[in-house]
Every structure is written in C-alpha cells, then in structure tokens.
Design an enzyme around this catalytic site. Structure first.
Site, PDB file in Angstrom:
ATOM      1  CG  HIS A  68      -1.780   1.181   1.548  1.00  0.00           C
ATOM      2  ND1 HIS A  68      -3.145   0.967   1.348  1.00  0.00           N
ATOM      3  CD2 HIS A  68      -1.520   2.421   1.784  1.00  0.00           C
ATOM      4  CE1 HIS A  68      -3.661   2.516   1.516  1.00  0.00           C
ATOM      5  NE2 HIS A  68      -2.552   3.184   2.003  1.00  0.00           N
ATOM      6  CD  GLU A  69       1.977   3.409   3.763  1.00  0.00           C
ATOM      7  OE1 GLU A  69       2.206   4.611   2.983  1.00  0.00           O
ATOM      8  OE2 GLU A  69       0.929   3.406   4.397  1.00  0.00           O
ATOM      9  CG  HIS A  72       0.296   6.148  -0.510  1.00  0.00           C
ATOM     10  ND1 HIS A  72      -0.832   6.559  -1.169  1.00  0.00           N
ATOM     11  CD2 HIS A  72      -0.031   5.555   0.544  1.00  0.00           C
ATOM     12  CE1 HIS A  72      -1.773   6.208  -0.546  1.00  0.00           C
ATOM     13  NE2 HIS A  72      -1.463   5.658   0.686  1.00  0.00           N
ATOM     14  CG  ASP A 169      -4.600   6.711   2.210  1.00  0.00           C
ATOM     15  OD1 ASP A 169      -3.768   7.552   2.395  1.00  0.00           O
ATOM     16  OD2 ASP A 169      -4.568   5.799   1.908  1.00  0.00           O
TER      17      ASP A 169
HETATM   18 ZN   LIG Z   1      -2.420   4.951   2.241  1.00  0.00          ZN
END
Ligand SMILES: [Zn+2]
Length: 238
Positions: A68-69, A72, A169
C-alpha cells in the site's frame, strides 16, 4: 521519533520497521491463533502449525501494508516527489516524503493509489483463494485460510482508508479535491470539518453499539485537529 530498524530497500526507498511494530507483530499472530475459521486458525489441531500460520499471516499482513505504501511512493516518485523512507509501525505504515507534490490532480492519484492497490490486491487474493479451494469455506485447507484472511483484510484496509477523514487517505483525497477550488489552508479546514463531523457521528453510533467505534472516532477526531494545526503552522510562515 522512536527507534526504527532498516530491513531493506525497494525502488530506492529505505524500508524501516519501528520498535512498536516488533511488539505488535506477535500480538497480531496471537490474535489470528485464537480466532476461529475463516478469520483465524483456532480450529487447527497441530499447535505448531497453528502458530506458524498465524505468524505467517501477521507478517504477510504487514507486507500488504508495505505494498500500500509502495503504491503511494511509486506515484509520488513518478510525479517528481521524493520519499525519505517507508516506516512500518504499530498502526500500519507511512511513506515519509522528502519533497512533496502539490498539484491537486497528481496528489489525488498519489493518495488514491494506496487504497486502490489494497482493494485490487484483496480481490486478487480472494480469487486466488477460491481457485485454491473452490469447494467451500468450511472444508478450507490452511493455505486457503491464509489467502482468504489476507484478501479480506486488504479489501477492508482499502475501503477503510477511503473514509473521507484524516488521517485516512480519503481525507487527503478530499483536501486535494477541494484545493482545486480554494487555497490549501481553506481546503484543509473544510476537509478537517467533514472529518470531525464524521468522527462525531461515528462516536455517537459507537456509544450505542460498540465502544471500539468510539475509540476509532476519538482517534479520527484527534488526527483531524492535528492535521489542521500542522497545516496552519506550516502555511502561516508565508
Ligand atoms: Zn495510504
């Protein structure tokens, strides 16, 4: 900042684990070992197997947070930002930016990439799970359970992060969207207000149903406040 250990590097970004992560990892593993099917391994006969699968699931859960990171970070790098490091800690992960991106549409893509990657990964894992064991949940083999739990949690992680309140987010997407029409501080104030209204409603719901919701509401409310102060402090200098 608390102590963190570097465990590697992906696409040029140092990956670090916080001390708090090392404490919470066995807790997560224990949690999975006492939950019954399909969200845990309490039903598995062999004690050793039960704990190995629980620990594996907890580790892969944090690998999911890392993905997930990284989603980004990948878009941040593509759009000219730079990432200092990715840290995994008690409550998940954070990609610390060295150089931020400010154009609203690019910010929306960077922020949305995280939850979307979690949801896509989750759906793929659930499909893989059912391909591994097409019969039914009940006859599940243990590998199927690992994949099922990870798929389910990733989808939850993605959807939860889309809630339009800081520090999720969704709150950041909302602010970036608002900042197309107004300045950054005003956009932050509006996004924070919406986050606080959400937190209050969630808190009231929590009072009557589940105190965990109340705790989450307090956490969201506190973070909304902090975000507002942070932005006001940063931008009052100019
Ligand atoms: Zn996030």
């Amino acid at each position: 900042m608390s102590k963190a250990y570097r465990i590697g590097e992906i696409i040029g970004i140092p990956i670090k684990v916080d001390l708090s992560f090392l404490i919470v990892l066995p807790l997560f593993a224990w949690f999975f070992s006492i939950q019954s099917e399909p969200f845990g391994f309490a039903g598995i006969q062999s004690e050793i197997m039960k704990y190995i699968l629980s620990l594996l699931t907890a580790l892969l859960l944090f690998a999911s947070v890392l993905i997930h990171e990284l989603a980004h970070s990948y878009f941040a790098l593509r759009f000219g930002g730079s990432i200092k490091e990715i840290r995994l800690h008690l409550l998940g992960g954070v990609a610390a930016m060295r150089k931020e991106v400010h154009e609203p549409l690019k910010v929306i893509m960077i922020v949305a990439a995280g939850p979307l990657s979690s949801i896509v990964l989750g759906v793929m894992l659930l499909f893989l799970g059912f391909a591994l064991n097409p019969v039914s949940l009940k006859d599940g083999n243990s590998l199927f359970l690992v994949v099922f739990i990870l798929g389910y949690v990733n989808i939850f992680l993605g959807l939860f992060n889309l809630i339009p309140a800081f520090p999720m987010d969704g709150g950041r997407v909302l602010r970036a969207f608002l900042s197309i029409y107004m300045d950054y501080v005003k956009a932050t104030e509006k996004a924070v207000l919406i986050g606080k209204i959400f937190a209050v409603l969630l808190g009231i719901l929590g009072l009557f149903t589940d105190l965990w919701l109340l705790l989450i509401a307090l956490y969201i409310y506190g973070n909304a406040n902090r975000e507002e102060q942070l932005v006001k402090m940063t931008y009052s200098r100019y």
